[in-house]
Design an enzyme around this catalytic site. Structure first.
Site, PDB file in Angstrom:
ATOM      1  N   LYS A  58       0.801  -1.221   0.000  1.00 32.23           N
ATOM      2  CA  LYS A  58       0.000   0.000   0.000  1.00 32.23           C
ATOM      3  C   LYS A  58       0.840   1.281   0.000  1.00 32.23           C
ATOM      4  CE  LYS A  58      -4.317  -1.661   0.484  1.00 32.23           C
ATOM      5  NZ  LYS A  58      -5.461  -1.278  -0.360  1.00 32.23           N
ATOM      6  N   SER A 305       1.585 -10.069  -0.033  1.00 30.62           N
ATOM      7  CA  SER A 305       1.304  -8.640  -0.145  1.00 30.62           C
ATOM      8  C   SER A 305       1.401  -7.855   1.152  1.00 30.62           C
ATOM      9  CB  SER A 305      -0.091  -8.440  -0.753  1.00 30.62           C
ATOM     10  OG  SER A 305      -1.070  -9.123   0.015  1.00 30.62           O
TER      11      SER A 305
END
Length: 318
Positions: A58, A305
Protein backbone atom coordinates in the site's frame (compact mmCIF):
# COMPACT_ATOMS: atom_id res chain seq x y z
CA UNK A 1 -14.21 9.62 -13.00
CA UNK A 2 -12.44 7.84 -15.85
CA UNK A 3 -13.82 4.32 -15.50
CA UNK A 4 -12.34 2.72 -18.58
CA UNK A 5 -10.00 -0.18 -19.17
CA UNK A 6 -7.40 2.20 -20.62
CA UNK A 7 -7.52 4.77 -17.80
CA UNK A 8 -4.23 3.40 -16.44
CA UNK A 9 -1.37 2.68 -18.85
CA UNK A 10 2.09 1.17 -18.55
CA UNK A 11 3.53 4.60 -19.41
CA UNK A 12 1.74 6.15 -16.41
CA UNK A 13 3.03 3.38 -14.17
CA UNK A 14 6.62 3.80 -15.39
CA UNK A 15 6.45 7.56 -14.81
CA UNK A 16 5.01 7.02 -11.32
CA UNK A 17 7.70 4.48 -10.50
CA UNK A 18 10.41 7.06 -11.20
CA UNK A 19 8.63 9.57 -8.98
CA UNK A 20 8.08 7.32 -5.95
CA UNK A 21 11.31 5.30 -6.24
CA UNK A 22 13.19 7.38 -3.61
CA UNK A 23 10.45 6.61 -1.08
CA UNK A 24 9.78 2.89 -1.59
CA UNK A 25 11.75 -0.32 -1.31
CA UNK A 26 12.52 -2.60 -4.21
CA UNK A 27 11.25 -5.70 -2.45
CA UNK A 28 12.99 -9.01 -3.15
CA UNK A 29 11.84 -12.12 -4.93
CA UNK A 30 12.76 -15.65 -3.91
CA UNK A 31 12.42 -18.86 -5.95
CA UNK A 32 11.32 -21.91 -3.99
CA UNK A 33 10.97 -25.51 -5.12
CA UNK A 34 7.27 -26.38 -4.80
CA UNK A 35 8.31 -29.80 -3.48
CA UNK A 36 9.20 -28.05 -0.21
CA UNK A 37 5.46 -27.55 0.27
CA UNK A 38 4.56 -31.05 -0.84
CA UNK A 39 3.45 -29.83 -4.27
CA UNK A 40 4.36 -31.20 -7.71
CA UNK A 41 7.88 -30.34 -8.79
CA UNK A 42 8.10 -26.83 -10.18
CA UNK A 43 9.52 -23.52 -9.02
CA UNK A 44 7.38 -20.89 -7.34
CA UNK A 45 8.52 -17.28 -7.37
CA UNK A 46 7.50 -15.26 -4.31
CA UNK A 47 7.43 -11.46 -4.44
CA UNK A 48 7.99 -10.41 -0.82
CA UNK A 49 6.03 -7.19 -0.72
CA UNK A 50 5.45 -7.59 3.00
CA UNK A 51 8.96 -6.11 3.30
CA UNK A 52 7.71 -2.81 1.85
CA UNK A 53 7.60 0.31 4.03
CA UNK A 54 4.55 0.19 6.34
CA UNK A 55 4.38 -3.59 5.94
CA UNK A 56 2.47 -3.90 2.66
CA UNK A 57 2.29 -2.87 -1.00
CA UNK A 58 0.00 0.00 0.00
CA UNK A 59 2.94 2.40 0.44
CA UNK A 60 3.24 2.54 -3.36
CA UNK A 61 -0.25 3.93 -3.85
CA UNK A 62 0.04 6.24 -0.85
CA UNK A 63 3.18 7.95 -2.17
CA UNK A 64 1.69 8.09 -5.68
CA UNK A 65 -1.22 10.10 -4.24
CA UNK A 66 0.80 12.41 -2.03
CA UNK A 67 3.41 13.22 -4.69
CA UNK A 68 0.99 13.91 -7.54
CA UNK A 69 -1.97 15.60 -5.83
CA UNK A 70 -2.18 18.92 -3.99
CA UNK A 71 -2.38 18.38 -0.23
CA UNK A 72 -4.34 21.13 1.54
CA UNK A 73 -3.45 22.61 4.92
CA UNK A 74 -6.09 20.34 6.48
CA UNK A 75 -3.93 17.40 5.42
CA UNK A 76 -5.02 13.90 4.45
CA UNK A 77 -7.81 11.56 5.39
CA UNK A 78 -8.10 7.86 4.59
CA UNK A 79 -10.35 4.93 5.43
CA UNK A 80 -8.71 1.57 5.79
CA UNK A 81 -8.89 -1.95 7.12
CA UNK A 82 -5.40 -1.16 8.39
CA UNK A 83 -2.73 -1.52 5.70
CA UNK A 84 -3.78 1.47 3.60
CA UNK A 85 -4.07 3.56 6.75
CA UNK A 86 -0.59 2.57 7.84
CA UNK A 87 0.76 3.39 4.38
CA UNK A 88 -0.90 6.81 4.23
CA UNK A 89 0.28 7.54 7.78
CA UNK A 90 3.83 6.54 6.84
CA UNK A 91 3.85 8.62 3.66
CA UNK A 92 2.36 11.59 5.51
CA UNK A 93 5.05 11.29 8.17
CA UNK A 94 7.82 11.16 5.56
CA UNK A 95 6.41 14.17 3.67
CA UNK A 96 5.48 16.09 6.85
CA UNK A 97 1.72 16.21 6.25
CA UNK A 98 -1.05 15.78 8.86
CA UNK A 99 -3.17 12.65 8.46
CA UNK A 100 -6.42 11.36 9.93
CA UNK A 101 -7.07 7.63 9.51
CA UNK A 102 -10.45 5.94 10.05
CA UNK A 103 -10.47 2.17 10.60
CA UNK A 104 -13.18 -0.36 11.55
CA UNK A 105 -13.10 -2.29 14.79
CA UNK A 106 -12.03 -5.49 12.96
CA UNK A 107 -8.59 -4.01 12.18
CA UNK A 108 -5.77 -5.98 13.76
CA UNK A 109 -3.91 -4.51 16.75
CA UNK A 110 -0.66 -4.72 14.77
CA UNK A 111 -2.07 -2.43 12.09
CA UNK A 112 -3.52 0.03 14.58
CA UNK A 113 -0.18 0.26 16.35
CA UNK A 114 1.63 0.96 13.07
CA UNK A 115 -0.73 3.85 12.32
CA UNK A 116 -0.15 5.30 15.77
CA UNK A 117 3.60 4.82 15.50
CA UNK A 118 3.65 6.90 12.32
CA UNK A 119 1.99 9.80 14.12
CA UNK A 120 -1.41 9.88 12.42
CA UNK A 121 -4.66 10.72 14.21
CA UNK A 122 -6.45 7.36 14.47
CA UNK A 123 -10.22 6.95 14.75
CA UNK A 124 -12.01 3.57 15.08
CA UNK A 125 -15.40 3.78 13.40
CA UNK A 126 -17.92 0.94 12.99
CA UNK A 127 -17.44 -2.76 12.40
CA UNK A 128 -16.58 -2.85 8.68
CA UNK A 129 -14.53 -0.94 6.12
CA UNK A 130 -17.70 0.67 4.72
CA UNK A 131 -18.35 2.30 8.12
CA UNK A 132 -14.85 3.74 8.27
CA UNK A 133 -15.18 4.97 4.68
CA UNK A 134 -18.40 6.84 5.43
CA UNK A 135 -16.77 8.49 8.46
CA UNK A 136 -13.73 9.51 6.41
CA UNK A 137 -15.90 11.06 3.71
CA UNK A 138 -17.78 13.06 6.35
CA UNK A 139 -14.47 14.24 7.82
CA UNK A 140 -13.25 15.36 4.39
CA UNK A 141 -16.43 17.39 3.87
CA UNK A 142 -16.11 19.02 7.28
CA UNK A 143 -12.41 19.91 7.10
CA UNK A 144 -11.40 20.03 3.44
CA UNK A 145 -8.82 17.28 3.96
CA UNK A 146 -7.68 15.40 0.86
CA UNK A 147 -9.18 11.92 0.62
CA UNK A 148 -6.69 9.19 -0.27
CA UNK A 149 -8.81 6.24 -1.47
CA UNK A 150 -7.60 2.76 -0.64
CA UNK A 151 -8.20 1.38 -4.14
CA UNK A 152 -10.69 3.24 -6.32
CA UNK A 153 -8.51 6.17 -7.38
CA UNK A 154 -6.37 6.43 -10.51
CA UNK A 155 -3.28 7.54 -8.58
CA UNK A 156 -3.67 4.62 -6.18
CA UNK A 157 -4.02 2.09 -9.01
CA UNK A 158 -1.03 3.56 -10.86
CA UNK A 159 1.08 3.41 -7.69
CA UNK A 160 0.20 -0.22 -7.02
CA UNK A 161 1.04 -0.99 -10.65
CA UNK A 162 4.69 -0.19 -9.91
CA UNK A 163 4.85 -3.58 -8.19
CA UNK A 164 4.17 -5.18 -11.57
CA UNK A 165 6.88 -3.10 -13.23
CA UNK A 166 9.34 -4.10 -10.52
CA UNK A 167 8.44 -7.79 -10.69
CA UNK A 168 8.72 -7.83 -14.48
CA UNK A 169 12.36 -6.83 -14.14
CA UNK A 170 13.07 -9.35 -11.40
CA UNK A 171 11.20 -12.34 -12.85
CA UNK A 172 10.79 -11.73 -16.59
CA UNK A 173 9.88 -15.31 -17.50
CA UNK A 174 6.76 -15.91 -15.39
CA UNK A 175 3.57 -17.11 -17.07
CA UNK A 176 1.09 -16.56 -14.25
CA UNK A 177 0.82 -14.21 -11.28
CA UNK A 178 -1.45 -14.84 -8.29
CA UNK A 179 -2.66 -11.67 -6.55
CA UNK A 180 -4.91 -11.36 -3.50
CA UNK A 181 -7.96 -9.14 -4.07
CA UNK A 182 -9.85 -6.83 -1.75
CA UNK A 183 -11.00 -3.63 -3.43
CA UNK A 184 -8.88 -4.51 -6.45
CA UNK A 185 -6.37 -1.66 -6.60
CA UNK A 186 -3.36 -3.98 -6.62
CA UNK A 187 -4.63 -6.41 -9.24
CA UNK A 188 -5.85 -3.52 -11.43
CA UNK A 189 -2.47 -1.79 -11.33
CA UNK A 190 -0.57 -4.98 -12.03
CA UNK A 191 -2.98 -6.03 -14.78
CA UNK A 192 -2.63 -2.60 -16.40
CA UNK A 193 1.16 -2.95 -16.35
CA UNK A 194 1.23 -6.42 -17.92
CA UNK A 195 -1.70 -5.63 -20.27
CA UNK A 196 -2.37 -9.28 -21.03
CA UNK A 197 1.26 -10.37 -21.48
CA UNK A 198 0.92 -12.85 -18.61
CA UNK A 199 -2.03 -14.44 -16.84
CA UNK A 200 -2.99 -12.39 -13.77
CA UNK A 201 -5.34 -14.27 -11.43
CA UNK A 202 -7.23 -12.77 -8.50
CA UNK A 203 -7.40 -14.77 -5.28
CA UNK A 204 -10.29 -14.00 -2.94
CA UNK A 205 -11.62 -15.44 0.32
CA UNK A 206 -14.85 -17.38 0.01
CA UNK A 207 -16.12 -15.08 2.76
CA UNK A 208 -15.61 -11.91 0.65
CA UNK A 209 -15.79 -12.68 -3.09
CA UNK A 210 -15.98 -9.11 -4.34
CA UNK A 211 -14.33 -9.50 -7.74
CA UNK A 212 -15.90 -12.89 -8.38
CA UNK A 213 -19.37 -11.41 -7.83
CA UNK A 214 -18.49 -8.44 -10.06
CA UNK A 215 -17.44 -10.74 -12.89
CA UNK A 216 -20.70 -12.68 -12.53
CA UNK A 217 -22.77 -9.48 -12.62
CA UNK A 218 -20.68 -7.69 -15.23
CA UNK A 219 -20.20 -4.73 -12.87
CA UNK A 220 -19.19 -4.02 -9.26
CA UNK A 221 -21.87 -5.26 -6.85
CA UNK A 222 -22.06 -5.72 -3.10
CA UNK A 223 -20.68 -9.02 -1.81
CA UNK A 224 -20.31 -10.64 1.58
CA UNK A 225 -17.56 -8.97 3.62
CA UNK A 226 -16.21 -11.22 6.34
CA UNK A 227 -13.74 -13.96 7.15
CA UNK A 228 -10.21 -14.31 8.42
CA UNK A 229 -8.77 -11.67 6.06
CA UNK A 230 -11.60 -9.16 6.52
CA UNK A 231 -9.25 -6.42 7.71
CA UNK A 232 -7.59 -6.32 4.28
CA UNK A 233 -9.73 -8.22 1.74
CA UNK A 234 -13.34 -7.30 2.52
CA UNK A 235 -14.38 -3.87 1.22
CA UNK A 236 -17.92 -4.98 0.20
CA UNK A 237 -17.38 -4.30 -3.52
CA UNK A 238 -14.52 -3.76 -5.98
CA UNK A 239 -13.85 -0.25 -7.25
CA UNK A 240 -15.68 1.32 -10.17
CA UNK A 241 -12.37 2.41 -11.72
CA UNK A 242 -10.75 -0.93 -10.87
CA UNK A 243 -13.32 -3.13 -12.58
CA UNK A 244 -12.92 -2.21 -16.28
CA UNK A 245 -9.16 -2.81 -16.02
CA UNK A 246 -9.43 -6.25 -14.41
CA UNK A 247 -12.32 -7.19 -16.66
CA UNK A 248 -10.08 -6.61 -19.68
CA UNK A 249 -6.74 -7.92 -18.40
CA UNK A 250 -7.40 -10.31 -15.47
CA UNK A 251 -10.49 -12.33 -16.21
CA UNK A 252 -10.02 -15.15 -13.69
CA UNK A 253 -10.55 -15.44 -9.94
CA UNK A 254 -9.96 -18.28 -7.50
CA UNK A 255 -11.77 -18.58 -4.16
CA UNK A 256 -10.06 -19.87 -1.01
CA UNK A 257 -11.35 -20.82 2.42
CA UNK A 258 -10.31 -19.28 5.72
CA UNK A 259 -8.78 -22.63 6.65
CA UNK A 260 -6.67 -22.58 3.49
CA UNK A 261 -5.47 -19.04 4.23
CA UNK A 262 -4.54 -19.99 7.79
CA UNK A 263 -2.64 -23.05 6.53
CA UNK A 264 -0.78 -20.87 4.02
CA UNK A 265 0.24 -18.51 6.83
CA UNK A 266 1.52 -21.41 8.91
CA UNK A 267 3.35 -22.97 5.95
CA UNK A 268 5.10 -19.72 5.00
CA UNK A 269 6.34 -19.41 8.56
CA UNK A 270 7.33 -23.05 8.88
CA UNK A 271 9.13 -23.36 5.53
CA UNK A 272 10.46 -19.85 4.85
CA UNK A 273 10.19 -17.97 8.15
CA UNK A 274 7.91 -15.47 6.40
CA UNK A 275 5.34 -13.82 8.66
CA UNK A 276 2.38 -13.00 6.43
CA UNK A 277 -0.97 -11.61 7.52
CA UNK A 278 -4.06 -13.49 6.26
CA UNK A 279 -4.55 -11.20 3.27
CA UNK A 280 -0.84 -11.41 2.52
CA UNK A 281 -0.93 -15.21 2.45
CA UNK A 282 -4.15 -15.55 0.46
CA UNK A 283 -2.52 -15.77 -2.97
CA UNK A 284 -0.21 -18.57 -1.81
CA UNK A 285 -3.17 -20.43 -0.30
CA UNK A 286 -4.61 -20.85 -3.81
CA UNK A 287 -1.60 -22.95 -4.83
CA UNK A 288 -1.16 -24.74 -1.50
CA UNK A 289 -4.81 -25.80 -1.25
CA UNK A 290 -5.14 -26.83 -4.89
CA UNK A 291 -7.72 -24.14 -5.65
CA UNK A 292 -5.35 -23.19 -8.45
CA UNK A 293 -3.44 -25.99 -10.16
CA UNK A 294 -0.66 -24.97 -12.58
CA UNK A 295 -0.22 -27.00 -15.73
CA UNK A 296 3.09 -28.73 -16.44
CA UNK A 297 5.83 -26.20 -17.06
CA UNK A 298 3.75 -23.19 -15.98
CA UNK A 299 5.94 -20.61 -14.23
CA UNK A 300 3.96 -19.14 -11.35
CA UNK A 301 4.68 -16.09 -9.22
CA UNK A 302 2.87 -15.24 -6.00
CA UNK A 303 2.64 -11.90 -4.25
CA UNK A 304 2.98 -11.99 -0.47
CA UNK A 305 1.30 -8.64 -0.15
CA UNK A 306 1.43 -7.81 3.56
CA UNK A 307 2.87 -8.79 6.92
CA UNK A 308 1.08 -6.60 9.46
CA UNK A 309 0.23 -9.21 12.04
CA UNK A 310 1.26 -10.14 15.55
CA UNK A 311 1.22 -13.85 14.74
CA UNK A 312 4.79 -14.20 16.07
CA UNK A 313 5.44 -12.90 19.57
CA UNK A 314 9.04 -12.48 20.66
CA UNK A 315 9.71 -12.59 24.39
CA UNK A 316 11.75 -9.46 25.03
CA UNK A 317 12.03 -10.03 28.77
CA UNK A 318 15.12 -12.24 28.44
Amino acid sequence: MDASADAVTSEMIAQCERLIRPFIRRTPVVDVDAAEFGLPGHTLTFKLELLQHSGSFKARGAFANLLTRDVPKAGLVAASGGNHGAAVAYAAMKLDKPAKIFVPSISSPAKLQRIRDYGADLAIEGDRYADALAASESWAQQTGALQVPAFDQKETIVGQGTLGLELAGQAPDIDTLLVSVGGGGLIAGIAAWYAGRIKVIGVEPLASPTLTKAFEAGRPVDAEAGGLAADSLAPRRVGEQVFPIVQKYARQTVLVSDAAIAEAQATLWRALRIVAEPGGAAAFSAILSGAYRPVAGERVAIIISGGNTAVVNFDLTH
